[in-house]
Design an enzyme around this catalytic site. Structure first.
Site, PDB file in Angstrom:
ATOM      1  N   PRO A  11      66.879  -2.820 -17.400  1.00  0.00           N
ATOM      2  CA  PRO A  11      66.827  -1.445 -17.877  1.00  0.00           C
ATOM      3  C   PRO A  11      66.536  -0.428 -16.786  1.00  0.00           C
ATOM      4  O   PRO A  11      65.746  -0.681 -15.882  1.00  0.00           O
ATOM      5  CB  PRO A  11      65.687  -1.461 -18.906  1.00  0.00           C
ATOM      6  CG  PRO A  11      64.847  -2.616 -18.528  1.00  0.00           C
ATOM      7  CD  PRO A  11      65.799  -3.640 -17.967  1.00  0.00           C
ATOM      8  N   ASN A  12      67.211   0.696 -16.917  1.00  0.00           N
ATOM      9  CA  ASN A  12      67.044   1.880 -16.054  1.00  0.00           C
ATOM     10  C   ASN A  12      67.672   1.713 -14.677  1.00  0.00           C
ATOM     11  O   ASN A  12      67.705   2.674 -13.902  1.00  0.00           O
ATOM     12  CB  ASN A  12      65.561   2.272 -15.918  1.00  0.00           C
ATOM     13  CG  ASN A  12      64.944   2.591 -17.255  1.00  0.00           C
ATOM     14  OD1 ASN A  12      65.476   3.417 -17.992  1.00  0.00           O
ATOM     15  ND2 ASN A  12      63.845   1.925 -17.611  1.00  0.00           N
ATOM     16  N   ARG A  19      67.175   8.056 -10.097  1.00  0.00           N
ATOM     17  CA  ARG A  19      65.849   7.739 -10.596  1.00  0.00           C
ATOM     18  C   ARG A  19      64.867   7.563  -9.434  1.00  0.00           C
ATOM     19  O   ARG A  19      65.081   6.701  -8.579  1.00  0.00           O
ATOM     20  CB  ARG A  19      65.982   6.424 -11.360  1.00  0.00           C
ATOM     21  CG  ARG A  19      64.720   5.769 -11.765  1.00  0.00           C
ATOM     22  CD  ARG A  19      64.999   4.322 -12.198  1.00  0.00           C
ATOM     23  NE  ARG A  19      63.794   3.769 -12.755  1.00  0.00           N
ATOM     24  CZ  ARG A  19      63.525   2.476 -12.822  1.00  0.00           C
ATOM     25  NH1 ARG A  19      64.405   1.597 -12.390  1.00  0.00           N
ATOM     26  NH2 ARG A  19      62.396   2.066 -13.329  1.00  0.00           N
ATOM     27  N   TYR A  24      63.119   4.067  -5.205  1.00  0.00           N
ATOM     28  CA  TYR A  24      64.268   3.159  -5.334  1.00  0.00           C
ATOM     29  C   TYR A  24      65.441   3.502  -4.402  1.00  0.00           C
ATOM     30  O   TYR A  24      66.426   2.770  -4.384  1.00  0.00           O
ATOM     31  CB  TYR A  24      64.752   3.143  -6.788  1.00  0.00           C
ATOM     32  CG  TYR A  24      63.696   2.633  -7.748  1.00  0.00           C
ATOM     33  CD1 TYR A  24      63.256   1.307  -7.679  1.00  0.00           C
ATOM     34  CD2 TYR A  24      63.114   3.465  -8.701  1.00  0.00           C
ATOM     35  CE1 TYR A  24      62.287   0.831  -8.539  1.00  0.00           C
ATOM     36  CE2 TYR A  24      62.135   2.999  -9.566  1.00  0.00           C
ATOM     37  CZ  TYR A  24      61.723   1.675  -9.482  1.00  0.00           C
ATOM     38  OH  TYR A  24      60.759   1.213 -10.330  1.00  0.00           O
ATOM     39  N   ASN A  75      67.317  -8.674 -11.232  1.00  0.00           N
ATOM     40  CA  ASN A  75      66.267  -7.648 -11.201  1.00  0.00           C
ATOM     41  C   ASN A  75      66.043  -7.267 -12.658  1.00  0.00           C
ATOM     42  O   ASN A  75      66.821  -6.493 -13.223  1.00  0.00           O
ATOM     43  CB  ASN A  75      66.704  -6.433 -10.381  1.00  0.00           C
ATOM     44  CG  ASN A  75      65.584  -5.404 -10.318  1.00  0.00           C
ATOM     45  OD1 ASN A  75      64.613  -5.469 -11.082  1.00  0.00           O
ATOM     46  ND2 ASN A  75      65.705  -4.449  -9.411  1.00  0.00           N
ATOM     47  N   ALA A  78      61.735  -3.403 -15.906  1.00  0.00           N
ATOM     48  CA  ALA A  78      60.449  -3.453 -16.612  1.00  0.00           C
ATOM     49  C   ALA A  78      60.283  -4.720 -17.459  1.00  0.00           C
ATOM     50  O   ALA A  78      59.147  -5.115 -17.755  1.00  0.00           O
ATOM     51  CB  ALA A  78      60.298  -2.211 -17.482  1.00  0.00           C
ATOM     52  N   HIS A  81      57.808  -7.569 -16.535  1.00  0.00           N
ATOM     53  CA  HIS A  81      56.376  -7.544 -16.842  1.00  0.00           C
ATOM     54  C   HIS A  81      56.088  -7.740 -18.327  1.00  0.00           C
ATOM     55  O   HIS A  81      54.932  -7.786 -18.721  1.00  0.00           O
ATOM     56  CB  HIS A  81      55.783  -6.197 -16.376  1.00  0.00           C
ATOM     57  CG  HIS A  81      56.335  -5.730 -15.062  1.00  0.00           C
ATOM     58  ND1 HIS A  81      56.154  -6.445 -13.907  1.00  0.00           N
ATOM     59  CD2 HIS A  81      57.106  -4.654 -14.731  1.00  0.00           C
ATOM     60  CE1 HIS A  81      56.778  -5.806 -12.905  1.00  0.00           C
ATOM     61  NE2 HIS A  81      57.366  -4.724 -13.386  1.00  0.00           N
ATOM     62  N   ASP A  88      62.093 -17.329 -21.273  1.00  0.00           N
ATOM     63  CA  ASP A  88      62.560 -18.514 -22.002  1.00  0.00           C
ATOM     64  C   ASP A  88      64.070 -18.719 -21.833  1.00  0.00           C
ATOM     65  O   ASP A  88      64.538 -19.865 -21.700  1.00  0.00           O
ATOM     66  CB  ASP A  88      62.234 -18.387 -23.498  1.00  0.00           C
ATOM     67  CG  ASP A  88      60.749 -18.562 -23.797  1.00  0.00           C
ATOM     68  OD1 ASP A  88      59.989 -18.934 -22.880  1.00  0.00           O
ATOM     69  OD2 ASP A  88      60.357 -18.318 -24.955  1.00  0.00           O
ATOM     70  N   GLU A  99      64.527 -13.797  -8.117  1.00  0.00           N
ATOM     71  CA  GLU A  99      64.074 -12.531  -8.705  1.00  0.00           C
ATOM     72  C   GLU A  99      64.021 -11.477  -7.604  1.00  0.00           C
ATOM     73  O   GLU A  99      63.457 -11.722  -6.537  1.00  0.00           O
ATOM     74  CB  GLU A  99      62.683 -12.769  -9.300  1.00  0.00           C
ATOM     75  CG  GLU A  99      62.027 -11.541  -9.885  1.00  0.00           C
ATOM     76  CD  GLU A  99      60.607 -11.873 -10.411  1.00  0.00           C
ATOM     77  OE1 GLU A  99      60.252 -13.075 -10.516  1.00  0.00           O
ATOM     78  OE2 GLU A  99      59.866 -10.922 -10.692  1.00  0.00           O
ATOM     79  N   HIS A 101      63.190  -7.348  -6.651  1.00  0.00           N
ATOM     80  CA  HIS A 101      62.696  -6.001  -6.960  1.00  0.00           C
ATOM     81  C   HIS A 101      62.946  -5.119  -5.752  1.00  0.00           C
ATOM     82  O   HIS A 101      62.626  -5.513  -4.619  1.00  0.00           O
ATOM     83  CB  HIS A 101      61.204  -6.020  -7.298  1.00  0.00           C
ATOM     84  CG  HIS A 101      60.923  -6.873  -8.492  1.00  0.00           C
ATOM     85  ND1 HIS A 101      61.237  -6.465  -9.760  1.00  0.00           N
ATOM     86  CD2 HIS A 101      60.437  -8.125  -8.578  1.00  0.00           C
ATOM     87  CE1 HIS A 101      60.937  -7.450 -10.601  1.00  0.00           C
ATOM     88  NE2 HIS A 101      60.450  -8.468  -9.915  1.00  0.00           N
ATOM     89  N   SER A 103      61.527  -2.218  -5.131  1.00  0.00           N
ATOM     90  CA  SER A 103      60.224  -1.735  -4.645  1.00  0.00           C
ATOM     91  C   SER A 103      59.270  -2.905  -4.454  1.00  0.00           C
ATOM     92  O   SER A 103      59.485  -3.999  -4.992  1.00  0.00           O
ATOM     93  CB  SER A 103      59.637  -0.746  -5.654  1.00  0.00           C
ATOM     94  OG  SER A 103      59.338  -1.410  -6.875  1.00  0.00           O
ATOM     95  N   ARG A 108      52.121  -1.324  -6.250  1.00  0.00           N
ATOM     96  CA  ARG A 108      52.221  -0.306  -7.306  1.00  0.00           C
ATOM     97  C   ARG A 108      51.192  -0.574  -8.407  1.00  0.00           C
ATOM     98  O   ARG A 108      50.216  -1.265  -8.197  1.00  0.00           O
ATOM     99  CB  ARG A 108      53.668  -0.262  -7.820  1.00  0.00           C
ATOM    100  CG  ARG A 108      54.670   0.074  -6.699  1.00  0.00           C
ATOM    101  CD  ARG A 108      56.085   0.122  -7.189  1.00  0.00           C
ATOM    102  NE  ARG A 108      56.286   1.197  -8.166  1.00  0.00           N
ATOM    103  CZ  ARG A 108      57.358   1.299  -8.959  1.00  0.00           C
ATOM    104  NH1 ARG A 108      58.313   0.378  -8.896  1.00  0.00           N
ATOM    105  NH2 ARG A 108      57.463   2.299  -9.811  1.00  0.00           N
ATOM    106  N   ARG A 112      52.495  -3.855 -12.955  1.00  0.00           N
ATOM    107  CA  ARG A 112      53.692  -4.407 -12.310  1.00  0.00           C
ATOM    108  C   ARG A 112      53.378  -5.670 -11.502  1.00  0.00           C
ATOM    109  O   ARG A 112      54.262  -6.259 -10.885  1.00  0.00           O
ATOM    110  CB  ARG A 112      54.335  -3.366 -11.384  1.00  0.00           C
ATOM    111  CG  ARG A 112      54.855  -2.152 -12.109  1.00  0.00           C
ATOM    112  CD  ARG A 112      55.599  -1.222 -11.167  1.00  0.00           C
ATOM    113  NE  ARG A 112      55.597   0.128 -11.695  1.00  0.00           N
ATOM    114  CZ  ARG A 112      56.466   0.601 -12.590  1.00  0.00           C
ATOM    115  NH1 ARG A 112      57.445  -0.152 -13.031  1.00  0.00           N
ATOM    116  NH2 ARG A 112      56.386   1.845 -13.027  1.00  0.00           N
TER     117      ARG A 112
HETATM  118  C1  DQA Z   1      61.766  -2.850 -10.361  1.00  0.00           C
HETATM  119  C2  DQA Z   1      60.245  -2.776 -10.496  1.00  0.00           C
HETATM  120  C3  DQA Z   1      59.839  -2.719 -11.954  1.00  0.00           C
HETATM  121  O1  DQA Z   1      58.430  -2.654 -12.068  1.00  0.00           O
HETATM  122  C4  DQA Z   1      60.441  -1.478 -12.601  1.00  0.00           C
HETATM  123  O2  DQA Z   1      60.116  -1.437 -13.984  1.00  0.00           O
HETATM  124  C5  DQA Z   1      61.902  -1.366 -12.390  1.00  0.00           C
HETATM  125  C6  DQA Z   1      62.462  -1.723 -11.091  1.00  0.00           C
HETATM  126  C7  DQA Z   1      62.213  -2.793  -8.882  1.00  0.00           C
HETATM  127  O3  DQA Z   1      63.381  -3.069  -8.631  1.00  0.00           O
HETATM  128  O4  DQA Z   1      61.426  -2.454  -7.994  1.00  0.00           O
HETATM  129  O5  DQA Z   1      62.639  -0.905 -13.257  1.00  0.00           O
HETATM  130  O6  DQA Z   1      62.209  -4.088 -10.888  1.00  0.00           O
END
Ligand code: DQA
Length: 145
Positions: A11-12, A19, A24, A75, A78, A81, A88, A99, A101, A103, A108, A112
């Site tokens: 998401p996002n 954003r 990012y 990635n 959110a 977390h 699962d 995995e 990320h 950031s 942070r 997170r």
């Molecule tokens: C993220 C870090 C997450 O905490 C955050 O909710 C994101 C992006 C990152 O790529 O740093 O949406 O996964």
């Protein structure tokens, strides 16, 4: 036969570039996906990139990868977390997971710092910006060849 890698964004992450650019960066999701396809192709992979804001859609993609895909770069945004369901699904898929990320989540907010996905991942890359996706694909070249 070439290995297929899935690059999944949660998401996002469709908002990359707009954003919180100080966190990012300025690259868009399309830039990141093109880079993943380029890096993967150079290493002999077929790369499929997807992004969704809907958790059930993400879970369906993970299930459909089972037996078809050699590695997942994810990635989870959110959901990292919060989502036992994605944790699962990744176990059920029986595919190695890296995995990513953008950031450094450990620098942070405390919420997170915990990841449900790390429990099922081969490794975690955080804080390398969008280069983290390329590092993950390069690592799959080591793992799978
Ligand atoms: C993220 C870090 C997450 O905490 C955050 O909710 C994101 C992006 C990152 O790529 O740093 O949406 O996964």
């Amino acid at each position: 036969m070439s290995h297929t890698l899935l690059v999944l964004n949660g998401p996002n992450l469709n908002m990359l570039g707009k954003r919180e650019p100080t966190v990012y960066g300025h690259e868009t999701l399309a830039d990141v996906q093109a880079m993943c396809e380029r890096v993967g192709t150079e290493l002999g992979f077929t790369v499929e990139c997807h992004q969704t804001n809907h958790e059930g859609v993400m879970i369906d993609w993970i299930h459909q990868a089972r037996g078809r895909v050699s590695g997942i770069v994810i990635n989870p945004g959110a959901w990292t977390h919060t989502s036992v369901a994605i944790h699962d699904a990744l176990i059920a898929a029986e595919i190695p997971v890296l995995e990513v990320h953008i950031s450094n989540v450990h620098k942070r907010e405390a919420f997170r710092h915990h990841s449900y996905v790390s429990l099922v991942a081969v490794g975690v890359i955080a804080g390398f910006g969008t280069h983290g996706y390329a590092l993950a694909i390069q690592h799959f070249a080591k793992l799978l060849k």
